[in-house]
Design an enzyme around this catalytic site. Sequence first.
Site, PDB file in Angstrom:
ATOM      1  N   LYS A 158     -63.102 -25.700  85.298  1.00 27.73           N
ATOM      2  CA  LYS A 158     -62.906 -25.878  83.883  1.00 27.73           C
ATOM      3  C   LYS A 158     -63.106 -27.312  83.505  1.00 27.73           C
ATOM      4  CE  LYS A 158     -60.263 -21.471  83.572  1.00 27.73           C
ATOM      5  NZ  LYS A 158     -59.219 -20.752  83.580  1.00 27.73           N
TER       6      LYS A 158
ATOM      7  N   GLN B 142     -52.998 -21.850  84.036  1.00 27.13           N
ATOM      8  CA  GLN B 142     -53.754 -20.862  84.984  1.00 27.13           C
ATOM      9  C   GLN B 142     -53.006 -19.806  85.378  1.00 27.13           C
ATOM     10  OE1 GLN B 142     -57.143 -21.249  85.216  1.00 27.13           O
ATOM     11  NE2 GLN B 142     -57.477 -19.801  86.726  1.00 27.13           N
TER      12      GLN B 142
ATOM     13  N   ASP C  57     -57.077 -19.719  75.434  1.00 28.33           N
ATOM     14  CA  ASP C  57     -57.329 -18.286  76.379  1.00 28.33           C
ATOM     15  C   ASP C  57     -57.069 -17.195  75.623  1.00 28.33           C
ATOM     16  OD1 ASP C  57     -57.962 -18.919  79.089  1.00 28.33           O
ATOM     17  OD2 ASP C  57     -55.839 -19.348  79.722  1.00 28.33           O
TER      18      ASP C  57
END
Length: 279
Positions: A52, A96, A119
């Site tokens: 990422k 995460q 997200d």
Amino acid sequence: MPQIIDGKAISMQIKDELKEEVARMHEVGINPCLAVIQVGADPASCVYVRNKKKACAYIGIESRAFELGEETTQEELIALIQKLNSDEGVHGILVQLPVPKHIDEDKIIQSIAPEKDVDGFHPVSVGNLCIGEKGFVSCTPAGIIQLLKRSDIKIEGKECVVIGRSNIVGKPMSILLLRENGTVTICHSRTKNLAEVTRRADILIVAIGKKQLITKEYVKDGAVVIDVGMHRDENNKLCGDVDFEDVSEIVSAITPVPGGVGPMTIAMLMNNCVEAARK
Ligand code: GUN
């Protein structure tokens, strides 16, 4: 030979489009910035987080990394998220997953401001998706829609079968296919006669998390198969939920593993970051 849907090439195309847009943003003084929070050092998470950050660097998005120890408390994590929520220089916040067991994942997701929820996991984002309002969409399913559209595969009126009902993939995938006017069926671990249902699919999305479970007995001739799985086979090679060699004999199009859905997830995360900064 079926059409091999090249997620690597399509994700590169999207990242290059975003790179151009970010360059234009820089010219007018907007610097898109993503905060990436990792708690603990789960090896798979380390790889995802590294990828990422690399994608951010490629596109010109600033990434701010917060690598917190395994012992970080839920309160400490929420305090950091709240600080980032009110930091105007940060456009997107990503925690995460998984987080360590002593931390309530739902509480963490809910503490992220919906306008920074790149997200697309916050209940507000999920609700907006369900009622067809604007909002961030979970990256893997959004990436799959892009794979289909950019490969000229029509969704409207098609029988779409999704195997898997997770909050991250299966459920949002089903809603997105519905939004594209597909006829959608969701299968899961309690589905009776799975093969009977999946053989109806014009478009079959496989997100079950079981290595090479889907063989040609589960697939209709000429179907499009999208494989979300990621595993290691007996030779330590990456493989998916679909037995690629077997299924390839009868389908019209299929995603490989690696190089199919995987690269699209990060491309769509980058897309969401740019969208967050655009707002
Ligand atoms: N862990 C596995 N996939 C994901 C993802 O898409 N986002 C986050 N935040 N964590 C994950």
